[in-house]
Design a protein around this motif. Structure first.
Motif, short mmCIF file in Angstrom:
data_model
loop_
_atom_site.label_atom_id
_atom_site.label_comp_id
_atom_site.label_asym_id
_atom_site.label_seq_id
_atom_site.Cartn_x
_atom_site.Cartn_y
_atom_site.Cartn_z
N ALA A 60 -3.04 4.24 6.95
CA ALA A 60 -2.11 3.26 6.41
C ALA A 60 -2.65 1.84 6.58
O ALA A 60 -2.60 1.03 5.65
CB ALA A 60 -0.76 3.40 7.10
N ILE A 61 -3.17 1.53 7.77
CA ILE A 61 -3.69 0.19 8.03
C ILE A 61 -4.90 -0.10 7.15
O ILE A 61 -5.05 -1.20 6.62
CB ILE A 61 -4.02 0.03 9.52
CG1 ILE A 61 -2.72 0.01 10.35
CG2 ILE A 61 -4.82 -1.24 9.77
CD1 ILE A 61 -2.94 -0.11 11.84
N GLN A 62 -5.76 0.89 7.00
CA GLN A 62 -6.93 0.70 6.14
C GLN A 62 -6.52 0.40 4.71
O GLN A 62 -7.07 -0.50 4.07
CB GLN A 62 -7.82 1.95 6.18
CG GLN A 62 -9.07 1.83 5.33
CD GLN A 62 -9.81 3.14 5.21
OE1 GLN A 62 -9.42 4.04 4.47
NE2 GLN A 62 -10.88 3.29 5.98
N ALA A 63 -5.53 1.12 4.20
CA ALA A 63 -5.06 0.89 2.83
C ALA A 63 -4.48 -0.51 2.68
O ALA A 63 -4.72 -1.19 1.67
CB ALA A 63 -4.03 1.95 2.45
N LEU A 64 -3.72 -0.96 3.67
CA LEU A 64 -3.11 -2.29 3.59
C LEU A 64 -4.15 -3.39 3.74
O LEU A 64 -4.10 -4.42 3.05
CB LEU A 64 -2.02 -2.43 4.65
CG LEU A 64 -1.00 -3.56 4.44
CD1 LEU A 64 -0.35 -3.46 3.07
CD2 LEU A 64 0.04 -3.55 5.54
N LYS A 65 -5.13 -3.20 4.63
CA LYS A 65 -6.21 -4.18 4.78
C LYS A 65 -6.92 -4.39 3.45
O LYS A 65 -7.19 -5.53 3.05
CB LYS A 65 -7.22 -3.70 5.82
CG LYS A 65 -6.82 -3.91 7.27
CD LYS A 65 -7.94 -3.42 8.19
CE LYS A 65 -7.58 -3.63 9.65
NZ LYS A 65 -8.65 -3.14 10.56
N ALA A 69 0.85 -1.19 0.00
CA ALA A 69 0.00 0.00 0.00
C ALA A 69 0.88 1.24 0.00
O ALA A 69 2.03 1.21 0.47
CB ALA A 69 -0.93 0.01 1.22
N TYR A 70 0.33 2.33 -0.52
CA TYR A 70 1.05 3.60 -0.58
C TYR A 70 0.20 4.68 0.09
O TYR A 70 -1.02 4.72 -0.08
CB TYR A 70 1.34 4.00 -2.02
CG TYR A 70 2.35 3.11 -2.70
CD1 TYR A 70 3.71 3.38 -2.64
CD2 TYR A 70 1.93 1.99 -3.41
CE1 TYR A 70 4.63 2.55 -3.25
CE2 TYR A 70 2.84 1.15 -4.03
CZ TYR A 70 4.19 1.44 -3.94
OH TYR A 70 5.11 0.62 -4.55
N ILE A 71 0.88 5.56 0.84
CA ILE A 71 0.19 6.62 1.58
C ILE A 71 0.90 7.94 1.31
O ILE A 71 2.13 8.01 1.28
CB ILE A 71 0.18 6.33 3.10
CG1 ILE A 71 -0.63 5.06 3.38
CG2 ILE A 71 -0.41 7.49 3.88
CD1 ILE A 71 -2.10 5.19 3.05
#
Length: 444
Positions: A297-302, A285-287
């Motif tokens: 960040a966690i939401q994007a990776l989930k 994931a990229y933020i």
């Protein structure tokens, strides 16, 4: 005041080049990232032309010939190639002056059609506080005038709101990249209550249950549990060197069972078989670098974890239908290899996009897909396969299980429930972590 879109400078040149080829219009997608303060557009991608469009171009110019299904299908294909944190932010249209009057109505219709198509495939629900505005960018091919408006896709009656469109050089140069490896071992029972089970539907139902486990997982950021409202890089020294993004390694603890209830009821169901998904998936994931929060960040990776497994299962079933026909809904014992994930750098950006490759696919096929879907040429040496093989095992059982088999099934199910209710979860959880979270981040 409307939203602000910060746009990679190279997109301006790309849109200008497209405007010189307009006959009489061209449409495309805007790819980027939403944030509470502003949105970021890192890429614009034209809609692939269809052969019959060349014939239609001989008639009088009109927007009524827009192929909505073709555009939404393109959006669905492109969304599979986006890592966590990136999404289709909106649509654009470059049109001749005589079509400008109807341009916004056409764009509005496309925005809602694209969002509806993408939302059907998602196994996660948007958060209440999540930005739901999507951009409609209209450019006149003659004057080069840019008009950007937004629509709230959560409100079918949403009216247009003005938005700022600002170009910025090296927009993603200091973005943060997150990566992890998640071991997958998903058992999906096929109930015997209805014959000729649709494997794709059952797999999606099983993945839907698994996705809730991912939502309940614990994420360690560089080995630490962080409060979700803290800044992602707080107290850390940036690893940014030579214009590359900062890397954050993440460890994921996936619970073995769903639900936090201290009591549960064992259920015994007669099944006609099962589907087993096994392997280790690489997620990324990229933020944005504007003081991102841990929860972003966690939401994007989930979402990348959930999307990457769901997408490759879709691709597998599409391949099966293509090769075996749509009438084949049930199978004997079969092993299938899920397509492997690969990453490819984006020109002029530190962000990488992804795709999926079957073992017998040549590099040239992947290159053609990038040109068709993302209008981007890629070199074979830039395609990095990130993971080993993952498999799908489809296991039928006897139509009428014996009493002994049924008793063993009942006993095994009850024992499993007893283990879960008597605190057996924690040791198994730690054992899983010791197997799956070792090794340097580069191997994730």
């Amino acid at each position: 005041m409307g939203r602000t879109y910060l746009v990679e400078e190279g997109i301006g040149q790309y849109l200008t080049e497209l405007s010189t080829k307009v006959k009489p219009y061209v449409t495309g997608l805007l790819i980027g990232q939403c944030s509470p303060q502003r949105d970021y557009v890192i890429r614009a991608v034209r809609t692939p032309p269809k052969e019959q469009q060349q014939e239609e171009s001989l008639g009088p110019p009109k927007l009524a010939s827009l192929d909505e299904e073709w555009i939404t299908t393109h959006a669905s294909q492109v969304s599979r190639m986006l890592p966590g944190g990136l999404l289709v932010l909106g649509v654009f249209m470059i049109a001749t002056p005589e079509l400008a009057k109807d341009g916004q109505n056409a764009l509005r219709k496309l925005i809602f059609s694209v969002e509806k198509s993408l939302s059907k495939r998602r196994l996660w629900k948007p958060a209440e506080e999540e930005v739901s505005d999507r951009a409609a960018l209209q450019i006149c091919s003659a004057t080069k005038k840019v008009v950007c408006r937004t629509y709230d896709v959560q409100d079918p009656k949403s009216s247009a709101k003005p938005a700022d469109w600002k170009y910025q050089n090296a927009l993603t140069a200091s973005w943060v990249a997150l990566g992890c490896t998640v071991n997958v071992n998903i058992h999906i029972p096929l109930l015997a209550t209805s014959p000729n089970h649709d494997l794709e539907k059952n797999t999606k139902n099983g993945l839907n249950r698994w996705s809730k486990q991912i939502e309940d997982s614990v994420f360690l950021i560089n080995g630490q549990v962080k409060d979700e409202d803290t800044e992602l890089l707080e107290g850390q020294v940036s690893t940014k060197q030579g214009g590359t993004e900062a890397w954050v390694k993440v460890y994921v603890f996936v619970p073995q069972c769903q639900g936090a209830s201290p009591r549960s009821t064992a259920t015994v169901q007669v099944c006609s078989g099962s589907i087993n998904l096994r392997g280790a998936v690489k997620c990324r994931a990229y933020i944005h670098s504007n003081k991102p929060k841990v929860k972003e960040a966690i939401q994007a990776l989930k979402r990348d974890i959930i999307n990457t497994l769901s997408d490759r299962c879709e691709i597998l079933f599409e391949d099966l239908i293509l090769n075996e026909g749509p009438q084949k809904k049930s199978f004997g014992r079969e092993y299938h290899v899920l397509p492997q994930r690969l990453f490819v750098p984006v020109a002029g950006s530190s962000v990488m996009l992804s795709d999926y490759k079957f073992g017998d696919e040549a590099a040239g096929e992947i290159q053609e897909r990038f040109v068709e879907m993302l209008d981007q040429p890629v070199q074979a040496e830039d395609m990095h396969i990130a993971e080993d093989i993952s498999t799908v095992d489809i296991c039928p059982v006897a139509d009428s299980p014996s009493d002994t088999q049924q008793a063993q099934l009942t006993k095994a199910t009850l024992l499993l429930k007893l283990q879960q209710n008597m605190g057996m979860f924690l040791p198994r959880f730690l054992l899983w972590h010791s197997r799956s979270c070792s090794g340097p981040f580069q191997d994730c």
